[in-house]
Design a protein around this motif. Structure first.
Motif, PDB file in Angstrom:
ATOM      1  N   MET A   1       0.890  -1.261  -0.083  1.00  0.00           N
ATOM      2  CA  MET A   1      -0.149  -0.026   0.065  1.00  0.00           C
ATOM      3  C   MET A   1       0.787   1.099   0.118  1.00  0.00           C
ATOM      4  O   MET A   1       1.909   1.514   0.751  1.00  0.00           O
ATOM      5  CB  MET A   1      -0.911  -0.161   1.195  1.00  0.00           C
ATOM      6  CG  MET A   1      -1.621   1.405   1.402  1.00  0.00           C
ATOM      7  SD  MET A   1      -2.472   1.377   3.113  1.00  0.00           S
ATOM      8  CE  MET A   1      -3.827   0.453   2.500  1.00  0.00           C
ATOM      9  N   GLN A  42       1.461  -2.990   7.699  1.00  0.00           N
ATOM     10  CA  GLN A  42       0.168  -3.803   7.361  1.00  0.00           C
ATOM     11  C   GLN A  42      -0.799  -3.674   8.646  1.00  0.00           C
ATOM     12  O   GLN A  42      -1.880  -3.676   8.115  1.00  0.00           O
ATOM     13  CB  GLN A  42       0.637  -5.482   7.365  1.00  0.00           C
ATOM     14  CG  GLN A  42      -0.338  -6.296   7.186  1.00  0.00           C
ATOM     15  CD  GLN A  42      -1.029  -6.261   5.746  1.00  0.00           C
ATOM     16  OE1 GLN A  42      -0.345  -6.107   4.743  1.00  0.00           O
ATOM     17  NE2 GLN A  42      -2.343  -6.503   5.605  1.00  0.00           N
ATOM     18  N   HIS A  45      -3.034  -0.489   7.501  1.00  0.00           N
ATOM     19  CA  HIS A  45      -3.717  -0.558   6.367  1.00  0.00           C
ATOM     20  C   HIS A  45      -5.468  -0.505   6.459  1.00  0.00           C
ATOM     21  O   HIS A  45      -5.947   0.407   5.875  1.00  0.00           O
ATOM     22  CB  HIS A  45      -3.864  -1.864   5.619  1.00  0.00           C
ATOM     23  CG  HIS A  45      -2.310  -1.833   4.863  1.00  0.00           C
ATOM     24  ND1 HIS A  45      -2.106  -2.981   4.179  1.00  0.00           N
ATOM     25  CD2 HIS A  45      -1.150  -1.295   5.067  1.00  0.00           C
ATOM     26  CE1 HIS A  45      -0.617  -2.773   3.465  1.00  0.00           C
ATOM     27  NE2 HIS A  45      -0.262  -1.617   4.190  1.00  0.00           N
ATOM     28  N   ARG A  49      -7.329   2.967   4.922  1.00  0.00           N
ATOM     29  CA  ARG A  49      -8.465   3.032   3.933  1.00  0.00           C
ATOM     30  C   ARG A  49      -9.576   3.687   4.464  1.00  0.00           C
ATOM     31  O   ARG A  49     -10.301   4.367   3.838  1.00  0.00           O
ATOM     32  CB  ARG A  49      -8.904   1.287   3.765  1.00  0.00           C
ATOM     33  CG  ARG A  49      -7.792   0.736   2.790  1.00  0.00           C
ATOM     34  CD  ARG A  49      -8.363  -0.625   2.544  1.00  0.00           C
ATOM     35  NE  ARG A  49      -7.010  -1.513   2.267  1.00  0.00           N
ATOM     36  CZ  ARG A  49      -6.347  -2.498   2.657  1.00  0.00           C
ATOM     37  NH1 ARG A  49      -6.707  -2.528   4.027  1.00  0.00           N
ATOM     38  NH2 ARG A  49      -5.426  -3.032   1.981  1.00  0.00           N
ATOM     39  N   VAL A  62      -5.337   5.799  -1.801  1.00  0.00           N
ATOM     40  CA  VAL A  62      -4.730   4.726  -1.476  1.00  0.00           C
ATOM     41  C   VAL A  62      -4.348   3.861  -2.618  1.00  0.00           C
ATOM     42  O   VAL A  62      -5.347   3.375  -3.322  1.00  0.00           O
ATOM     43  CB  VAL A  62      -5.669   3.671  -0.584  1.00  0.00           C
ATOM     44  CG1 VAL A  62      -5.103   2.414  -0.032  1.00  0.00           C
ATOM     45  CG2 VAL A  62      -6.104   4.574   0.653  1.00  0.00           C
ATOM     46  N   HIS A  63      -3.007   3.506  -2.870  1.00  0.00           N
ATOM     47  CA  HIS A  63      -2.767   2.640  -4.017  1.00  0.00           C
ATOM     48  C   HIS A  63      -2.285   1.305  -3.452  1.00  0.00           C
ATOM     49  O   HIS A  63      -1.358   1.132  -2.727  1.00  0.00           O
ATOM     50  CB  HIS A  63      -1.579   3.408  -4.668  1.00  0.00           C
ATOM     51  CG  HIS A  63      -1.826   4.565  -5.026  1.00  0.00           C
ATOM     52  ND1 HIS A  63      -2.515   5.410  -6.233  1.00  0.00           N
ATOM     53  CD2 HIS A  63      -1.439   5.801  -4.392  1.00  0.00           C
ATOM     54  CE1 HIS A  63      -2.736   6.345  -6.267  1.00  0.00           C
ATOM     55  NE2 HIS A  63      -2.084   7.084  -5.185  1.00  0.00           N
ATOM     56  N   GLU A  64      -2.993   0.344  -3.711  1.00  0.00           N
ATOM     57  CA  GLU A  64      -2.841  -0.892  -3.304  1.00  0.00           C
ATOM     58  C   GLU A  64      -1.781  -1.658  -4.104  1.00  0.00           C
ATOM     59  O   GLU A  64      -1.676  -1.308  -5.203  1.00  0.00           O
ATOM     60  CB  GLU A  64      -4.079  -1.620  -3.214  1.00  0.00           C
ATOM     61  CG  GLU A  64      -5.446  -1.114  -2.463  1.00  0.00           C
ATOM     62  CD  GLU A  64      -5.095  -1.363  -1.278  1.00  0.00           C
ATOM     63  OE1 GLU A  64      -4.144  -2.350  -0.569  1.00  0.00           O
ATOM     64  OE2 GLU A  64      -6.122  -0.903  -0.424  1.00  0.00           O
TER      65      GLU A  64
END
Length: 66
Positions: A1, A42, A45, A49, A62-64
Motif C-alpha cells: 500500500m 500492514q 492498512h 483505508r 490509497v494505492h494498493e
C-alpha cells in the motif's frame, strides 16, 4: 500500500488524523494533511483505508500493491 494526498483538495478537517494518527498528521499553520507513513505497515492498512473513505475532500488516495 502506498498513500498520496492532494494538498490542494485538503480542507483540514482532520478526520484522517483522528482515525490513523500513526499515518497522518496536520500542518500547524493551516491544518493541511501531512503523510507520516507513505507506505504504512500492514497493521495500519485498515485504518488508512477508512481515513481515505471518510475524508470529506477526497484528498487521500490509497494505492494498493499488486
Amino acid at each position: 500500500m502506498k498513500i498520496t494526498v492532494d494538498e490542494e483538495k485538503c480542507c483540514g478537517a482532520g478526520q484522517c488524523v483522528l482515525i490513523a494518527p500513526e499515518v497522518f498528521d496536520q500542518r500547524d499553520e493551516d491544518g493541511i494533511v501531512v503523510v507520516l507513513e507513505p507506505e504504512p505497515p500492514q497493521d495500519q492498512h485498515a485504518l488508512t483505508r477508512e481515513a481515505a473513505v471518510v475524508c470529506p475532500a477526497a484528498a487521500i488516495q490509497v494505492h494498493e500493491a499488486p
